[in-house]
Design a protein around this motif. Sequence first.
Motif, PDB file in Angstrom:
ATOM      1  N   ALA A 221       0.754  -1.025   0.083  1.00 36.65           N
ATOM      2  CA  ALA A 221      -0.453   0.019   0.214  1.00 36.65           C
ATOM      3  C   ALA A 221       0.875   1.562  -0.475  1.00 36.65           C
ATOM      4  CB  ALA A 221      -1.170   0.292   1.391  1.00 36.65           C
ATOM      5  N   GLY A 222       1.899   0.803   0.896  1.00 34.51           N
ATOM      6  CA  GLY A 222       3.123   2.510   0.590  1.00 34.51           C
ATOM      7  C   GLY A 222       3.892   2.558  -0.440  1.00 34.51           C
ATOM      8  N   ARG A 223       4.097   1.333  -1.468  1.00 30.64           N
ATOM      9  CA  ARG A 223       4.713   1.258  -2.283  1.00 30.64           C
ATOM     10  C   ARG A 223       4.169   1.655  -3.161  1.00 30.64           C
ATOM     11  NH1 ARG A 223       7.428   2.341  -5.637  1.00 30.64           N
ATOM     12  NH2 ARG A 223       8.784   1.137  -6.693  1.00 30.64           N
ATOM     13  N   PRO A 233      14.150   6.356  -2.694  1.00 29.40           N
ATOM     14  CA  PRO A 233      15.718   6.352  -1.682  1.00 29.40           C
ATOM     15  C   PRO A 233      15.337   5.691   0.280  1.00 29.40           C
ATOM     16  CG  PRO A 233      15.085   7.648  -2.247  1.00 29.40           C
ATOM     17  CD  PRO A 233      14.089   7.790  -2.800  1.00 29.40           C
ATOM     18  N   PRO A 234      15.740   4.824   0.963  1.00 29.62           N
ATOM     19  CA  PRO A 234      15.462   4.171   1.960  1.00 29.62           C
ATOM     20  C   PRO A 234      14.501   5.350   3.025  1.00 29.62           C
ATOM     21  CG  PRO A 234      17.655   3.717   1.344  1.00 29.62           C
ATOM     22  CD  PRO A 234      17.273   4.567  -0.580  1.00 29.62           C
ATOM     23  N   PHE A 238       7.056   6.109   4.138  1.00 26.57           N
ATOM     24  CA  PHE A 238       6.149   5.423   3.420  1.00 26.57           C
ATOM     25  C   PHE A 238       4.866   6.652   3.953  1.00 26.57           C
ATOM     26  CE2 PHE A 238       6.802   1.382   1.363  1.00 26.57           C
ATOM     27  CZ  PHE A 238       7.805   1.742   0.654  1.00 26.57           C
ATOM     28  N   PRO A 239       3.773   6.913   2.743  1.00 29.25           N
ATOM     29  CA  PRO A 239       2.826   8.331   3.856  1.00 29.25           C
ATOM     30  C   PRO A 239       2.435   6.756   5.157  1.00 29.25           C
ATOM     31  CG  PRO A 239       2.026   8.046   1.891  1.00 29.25           C
ATOM     32  CD  PRO A 239       3.273   7.241   1.581  1.00 29.25           C
ATOM     33  N   ASN A 240       1.831   5.466   4.655  1.00 28.64           N
ATOM     34  CA  ASN A 240       0.560   4.862   5.781  1.00 28.64           C
ATOM     35  C   ASN A 240       1.556   4.329   6.421  1.00 28.64           C
ATOM     36  OD1 ASN A 240       1.787   2.957   3.203  1.00 28.64           O
ATOM     37  ND2 ASN A 240       0.827   1.600   3.249  1.00 28.64           N
ATOM     38  N   PHE A 241       2.699   4.226   6.270  1.00 22.62           N
ATOM     39  CA  PHE A 241       3.519   3.533   7.837  1.00 22.62           C
ATOM     40  C   PHE A 241       3.920   4.547   9.317  1.00 22.62           C
ATOM     41  CE2 PHE A 241       6.960   0.572   5.957  1.00 22.62           C
ATOM     42  CZ  PHE A 241       5.107  -0.870   5.250  1.00 22.62           C
ATOM     43  N   THR A 242       3.795   4.191   9.985  1.00 24.75           N
ATOM     44  CA  THR A 242       4.133   4.980  11.235  1.00 24.75           C
ATOM     45  C   THR A 242       5.645   4.967  11.406  1.00 24.75           C
ATOM     46  OG1 THR A 242       4.808   2.283  12.604  1.00 24.75           O
ATOM     47  CG2 THR A 242       2.456   3.345  12.603  1.00 24.75           C
ATOM     48  N   ALA A 243       5.938   5.916  12.193  1.00 22.90           N
ATOM     49  CA  ALA A 243       7.503   6.297  12.457  1.00 22.90           C
ATOM     50  C   ALA A 243       8.396   5.093  12.434  1.00 22.90           C
ATOM     51  CB  ALA A 243       7.865   7.673  13.246  1.00 22.90           C
ATOM     52  N   GLN A 244       7.922   4.208  13.044  1.00 20.94           N
ATOM     53  CA  GLN A 244       8.946   3.783  13.926  1.00 20.94           C
ATOM     54  C   GLN A 244       8.891   2.593  12.636  1.00 20.94           C
ATOM     55  OE1 GLN A 244       6.744   0.047  15.974  1.00 20.94           O
ATOM     56  NE2 GLN A 244       9.080   0.195  17.233  1.00 20.94           N
ATOM     57  N   GLU A 245       7.607   2.544  11.961  1.00 21.16           N
ATOM     58  CA  GLU A 245       7.907   1.409  10.867  1.00 21.16           C
ATOM     59  C   GLU A 245       8.602   1.986   9.453  1.00 21.16           C
ATOM     60  OE1 GLU A 245       3.268  -0.575  11.219  1.00 21.16           O
ATOM     61  OE2 GLU A 245       3.434   0.655  10.063  1.00 21.16           O
ATOM     62  N   ASN A 246       8.318   3.713   9.175  1.00 25.37           N
ATOM     63  CA  ASN A 246       9.537   4.534   8.199  1.00 25.37           C
ATOM     64  C   ASN A 246      10.677   3.984   8.774  1.00 25.37           C
ATOM     65  OD1 ASN A 246       7.800   5.052   5.936  1.00 25.37           O
ATOM     66  ND2 ASN A 246       6.937   6.438   7.334  1.00 25.37           N
ATOM     67  N   THR A 370       4.817  -5.146   8.076  1.00 27.07           N
ATOM     68  CA  THR A 370       4.599  -3.872   7.665  1.00 27.07           C
ATOM     69  C   THR A 370       4.271  -5.631   5.826  1.00 27.07           C
ATOM     70  OG1 THR A 370       6.803  -3.412   6.003  1.00 27.07           O
ATOM     71  CG2 THR A 370       4.846  -2.281   7.822  1.00 27.07           C
ATOM     72  N   LEU A 371       5.421  -6.910   5.881  1.00 25.97           N
ATOM     73  CA  LEU A 371       5.117  -7.390   4.153  1.00 25.97           C
ATOM     74  C   LEU A 371       4.325  -8.605   4.864  1.00 25.97           C
ATOM     75  CD1 LEU A 371       9.230  -8.036   4.015  1.00 25.97           C
ATOM     76  CD2 LEU A 371       7.678  -6.233   2.835  1.00 25.97           C
TER      77      LEU A 371
END
Length: 387
Positions: A221-223, A233-234, A238-246, A370-371
């Motif tokens: 969903a983010g990709r 780039p790393p 991703f807008p749908n991720f939490t800060a921790q996931e990003n 998230t995978l």
Amino acid sequence: MILMKPRFFIISAISATFLFIACKKSADNNPNPDPVAAVLNLPATPFNYANITQPAYLNAPNILGQINTPPGNPITDNGATLGRVLFYDKNLSINNTIACASCHKQANAFSDPDAKSLGFNGGLTGRNSMSLIDAKYYPNGRFFWDQRAATLEDQTLAPIQDLVEMGMTLPQLETKLKNLAYYPSLFTKAFGDATITSNRVSLALSQYVRSIVSFQSKYDAGRSTFPAAPAPPPNVNFPNFTAQENRGKEIFLTPQNACAACHGSETFTAPQEKNNGLDLVTIDRGFGSVVNNTNLDATFKVTTLRNVELTAPYMHDGRFTTLEQVVEHYSSGVKNHPNLSPQLRLPGGQPRLANLTAADKAALVAFLKTLTDVTILTDVKYSNPFK
Ligand code: HEC
Ligand code: HEC
């Protein structure tokens, strides 16, 4: 309220039994029963396995180049349907107790929560069962942890003949399937005629396995919010991720942490076998014994990380029970095995330890989660078709 007298109860139970036998007999005498409908829940029009619409970044040339489908066995809807039935059919084992699905459970992303799986006779497999998700994207097309099967078509007949897993010979398999009334029409739909051969069993099972692909995770969903190419780039969030996931995504993709150097591309696999420093010395020769080359001892297949949250325990021997333990291995535990792959070596040759803080380890685990693609766990087209 009147309570039933015991004698009356016995009489009614007996008459109900007779009624049941009578009904069953008339069903058995039905001159035209559909042998498929009698045992299987299959849709009138087969499910779509052949033309799944995937996001654009999974249709990029580098990803399409990973696909190991041979020219002679493209996925068809009827072929994969036959493969699905075979996959869930316990008749593929000598004593009718084990199906492929016994060790590759849909609820566990087609893996087994036990470190070693139970075979038809109570024996245990030598290694941890593998997730079948995205099998079609393993670039060198080899299968099993030690890559001993050169193709998926070779692989799918191996468990049937394995002395621990299913215990059959191929002639026994063919004879048995010929005596099951539901197979002739399924083989006809898949291959044009009702001939049942072990080669066709292998083709159909391979089509079904290759059809199991994942593209509906939180990662996807983010990709999907970015163009297919170039990949963001790393450090781009991703807008749908939490800060921790990003943060976890950044760690995973940053070259010096090396994860993506092996679990790369959108399918999170490597092109071929690697050694990730689990042990200082060789315990299991892995691919080295297959090609009889000690320089490849203790190298193993780099399976996809898609749905890894659901495929514990981890590694070929199931040694780690949690993703936290896996991340700790890469953070502080990589061993200097002579065949340790270069991606996990520093320029001086020493093992590359990610040395992550507690917060970064947790972030990396959060990214791996998230995978997870729960749609695969309940999708009817991959589920048990037997009534
Ligand atoms: C008794 C448990 C068991 C049964 C039954 C079983 N498997 Fe497996 N499967 C395993 C284990 C364990 C492995 C890993 C073995 C190894 O690498 O040495 C594996 C590996 C695989 C792989 C390799 C995946 C990869 O990425 O390399 C495929 C594909 C597979 N099995 C498909 C099947 C099919 C199809 C059937 C039915 C015909 C089946 N399995 C039956 C336990 C089982
Ligand atoms: C040198 C290549 C390489 C690098 C770099 C690498 N891995 Fe691996 N990874 C492997 C191999 C090979 C295996 C399977 C090893 C085995 O079972 O013997 C594996 C297994 C795993 C598994 C378990 C998969 C399963 O289904 O059991 C996870 C999770 C994992 N790696 C995550 C990571 C993370 C996170 C990083 C970065 C910190 C990373 N890997 C870096 C090669 C690599």
